[in-house]
Structures are given as C-alpha cells and as structure tokens.
Motif scaffolding. Structure first.
Motif, PDB file in Angstrom:
ATOM      1  N   ASN A  40      27.373   0.134 -20.706  1.00  0.00           N
ATOM      2  CA  ASN A  40      28.670   0.570 -21.222  1.00  0.00           C
ATOM      3  C   ASN A  40      28.560   2.022 -21.665  1.00  0.00           C
ATOM      4  O   ASN A  40      28.045   2.299 -22.747  1.00  0.00           O
ATOM      5  N   ARG A  41      29.022   2.936 -20.847  1.00  0.00           N
ATOM      6  CA  ARG A  41      28.903   4.367 -21.142  1.00  0.00           C
ATOM      7  C   ARG A  41      29.567   4.757 -22.446  1.00  0.00           C
ATOM      8  O   ARG A  41      29.184   5.722 -23.077  1.00  0.00           O
ATOM      9  N   ASN A  42      30.592   4.033 -22.866  1.00  0.00           N
ATOM     10  CA  ASN A  42      31.347   4.411 -24.054  1.00  0.00           C
ATOM     11  C   ASN A  42      30.900   3.685 -25.314  1.00  0.00           C
ATOM     12  O   ASN A  42      31.576   3.740 -26.326  1.00  0.00           O
ATOM     13  N   ALA A  43      29.757   3.012 -25.253  1.00  0.00           N
ATOM     14  CA  ALA A  43      29.270   2.277 -26.428  1.00  0.00           C
ATOM     15  C   ALA A  43      28.975   3.244 -27.568  1.00  0.00           C
ATOM     16  O   ALA A  43      28.460   4.345 -27.362  1.00  0.00           O
ATOM     17  N   LEU A  44      29.326   2.853 -28.760  1.00  0.00           N
ATOM     18  CA  LEU A  44      29.041   3.672 -29.933  1.00  0.00           C
ATOM     19  C   LEU A  44      27.616   3.434 -30.385  1.00  0.00           C
ATOM     20  O   LEU A  44      27.078   2.344 -30.252  1.00  0.00           O
ATOM     21  N   PHE A  45      27.004   4.449 -30.957  1.00  0.00           N
ATOM     22  CA  PHE A  45      25.653   4.325 -31.477  1.00  0.00           C
ATOM     23  C   PHE A  45      25.725   4.048 -32.972  1.00  0.00           C
ATOM     24  O   PHE A  45      26.448   4.723 -33.693  1.00  0.00           O
ATOM     25  N   SER A  46      24.968   3.075 -33.429  1.00  0.00           N
ATOM     26  CA  SER A  46      24.922   2.793 -34.858  1.00  0.00           C
ATOM     27  C   SER A  46      23.776   3.551 -35.519  1.00  0.00           C
ATOM     28  O   SER A  46      23.726   3.664 -36.725  1.00  0.00           O
ATOM     29  N   GLU A  47      22.867   4.083 -34.716  1.00  0.00           N
ATOM     30  CA  GLU A  47      21.731   4.816 -35.247  1.00  0.00           C
ATOM     31  C   GLU A  47      22.163   6.201 -35.717  1.00  0.00           C
ATOM     32  O   GLU A  47      23.115   6.777 -35.221  1.00  0.00           O
ATOM     33  N   GLU A  48      21.416   6.755 -36.656  1.00  0.00           N
ATOM     34  CA  GLU A  48      21.645   8.136 -37.081  1.00  0.00           C
ATOM     35  C   GLU A  48      20.716   9.005 -36.239  1.00  0.00           C
ATOM     36  O   GLU A  48      19.494   8.816 -36.247  1.00  0.00           O
ATOM     37  N   ILE A  49      21.292   9.915 -35.505  1.00  0.00           N
ATOM     38  CA  ILE A  49      20.521  10.728 -34.565  1.00  0.00           C
ATOM     39  C   ILE A  49      20.761  12.199 -34.866  1.00  0.00           C
ATOM     40  O   ILE A  49      21.896  12.638 -34.999  1.00  0.00           O
ATOM     41  N   PHE A  50      19.670  12.967 -34.988  1.00  0.00           N
ATOM     42  CA  PHE A  50      19.746  14.385 -35.297  1.00  0.00           C
ATOM     43  C   PHE A  50      19.471  15.196 -34.028  1.00  0.00           C
ATOM     44  O   PHE A  50      18.344  15.600 -33.760  1.00  0.00           O
ATOM     45  N   LEU A  51      20.509  15.415 -33.255  1.00  0.00           N
ATOM     46  CA  LEU A  51      20.347  16.094 -31.964  1.00  0.00           C
ATOM     47  C   LEU A  51      19.930  17.549 -32.123  1.00  0.00           C
ATOM     48  O   LEU A  51      19.292  18.107 -31.226  1.00  0.00           O
ATOM     49  N   ASP A  52      20.265  18.171 -33.244  1.00  0.00           N
ATOM     50  CA  ASP A  52      19.889  19.574 -33.459  1.00  0.00           C
ATOM     51  C   ASP A  52      18.377  19.752 -33.546  1.00  0.00           C
ATOM     52  O   ASP A  52      17.876  20.850 -33.343  1.00  0.00           O
ATOM     53  N   ASP A  53      17.657  18.680 -33.857  1.00  0.00           N
ATOM     54  CA  ASP A  53      16.203  18.768 -33.978  1.00  0.00           C
ATOM     55  C   ASP A  53      15.479  18.668 -32.637  1.00  0.00           C
ATOM     56  O   ASP A  53      14.268  18.840 -32.577  1.00  0.00           O
ATOM     57  N   LEU A  54      16.203  18.370 -31.571  1.00  0.00           N
ATOM     58  CA  LEU A  54      15.569  18.221 -30.260  1.00  0.00           C
ATOM     59  C   LEU A  54      15.260  19.586 -29.649  1.00  0.00           C
ATOM     60  O   LEU A  54      16.008  20.542 -29.813  1.00  0.00           O
ATOM     61  N   ASP A  55      14.150  19.654 -28.927  1.00  0.00           N
ATOM     62  CA  ASP A  55      13.727  20.873 -28.233  1.00  0.00           C
ATOM     63  C   ASP A  55      14.589  21.021 -26.976  1.00  0.00           C
ATOM     64  O   ASP A  55      14.451  20.245 -26.030  1.00  0.00           O
ATOM     65  N   GLN A  56      15.463  22.017 -26.970  1.00  0.00           N
ATOM     66  CA  GLN A  56      16.427  22.174 -25.872  1.00  0.00           C
ATOM     67  C   GLN A  56      15.762  22.559 -24.548  1.00  0.00           C
ATOM     68  O   GLN A  56      16.245  22.168 -23.486  1.00  0.00           O
ATOM     69  N   LYS A  57      14.657  23.294 -24.602  1.00  0.00           N
ATOM     70  CA  LYS A  57      13.945  23.638 -23.355  1.00  0.00           C
ATOM     71  C   LYS A  57      13.322  22.385 -22.738  1.00  0.00           C
ATOM     72  O   LYS A  57      13.395  22.174 -21.532  1.00  0.00           O
ATOM     73  N   ARG A  58      12.709  21.559 -23.571  1.00  0.00           N
ATOM     74  CA  ARG A  58      12.123  20.313 -23.079  1.00  0.00           C
ATOM     75  C   ARG A  58      13.232  19.395 -22.558  1.00  0.00           C
ATOM     76  O   ARG A  58      13.091  18.759 -21.520  1.00  0.00           O
TER      77      ARG A  58
END
Length: 82
Positions: A46-64
């Motif tokens: 389900n592509r539109n499923a909501l995530f219940s987890e707290e995710i900090f996308l700003d902390d991800l390495d954008q080059k990787r």
C-alpha cells in the motif's frame, strides 16, 4: 507469508537479490538503505500507508541515499510508478 500466533502475527517478506547491499561490516543496513527498504516493502502492499514510526530524514546521508536509490524502482524514492 504470514503466520498468526498467540503472541502476534509474523510476516515474512523477501527482497529481490539485487537489493541485498548497503550494510556495514556487521551486516547491519545503513539508515539510508533501511529507509529505502521500508518504502519498498510498504509500497508493494500500500503506497499510501501512513508510518507510525518517528523518522528523522534530515539525519540521512544524502550522497549515500542517492547512490542506493538507483537500485530501487523510481516509485520508491518519489518518482511516479510506471
């Protein structure tokens, strides 16, 4: 496959062989790979499923992330599904 037990449901999901990469020396997925795997797995159901987890996308390495996402279908990382 899904197995229902008294303690809860267990769901087995297989990734394509081509998607087995992106881990450190301890065979743990880098955060960027884990994020893409999560989008891929949840998107298949389900592509539109909501995530219940707290995710900090700003902390991800954008080059990787850019290197890893080339291995996934475009719909996983924000392009339209074809």
């Amino acid at each position: 496959k899904q197995i229902v037990t008294e303690l809860g449901n267990i769901r087995f999901i297989h990734l394509k062989r081509e998607l087995f990469f992106g881990s450190d020396q301890y065979r743990l997925a880098y955060p960027e790979k884990a994020w893409l795997d999560l989008l891929y797995i949840r998107g298949l159901k389900n592509r539109n499923a909501l995530f219940s987890e707290e995710i900090f996308l700003d902390d991800l390495d954008q080059k990787r992330m850019a290197r890893f996402r080339k291995h996934f279908p475009k719909w996983v990382w924000g392009q339209s599904k074809s």
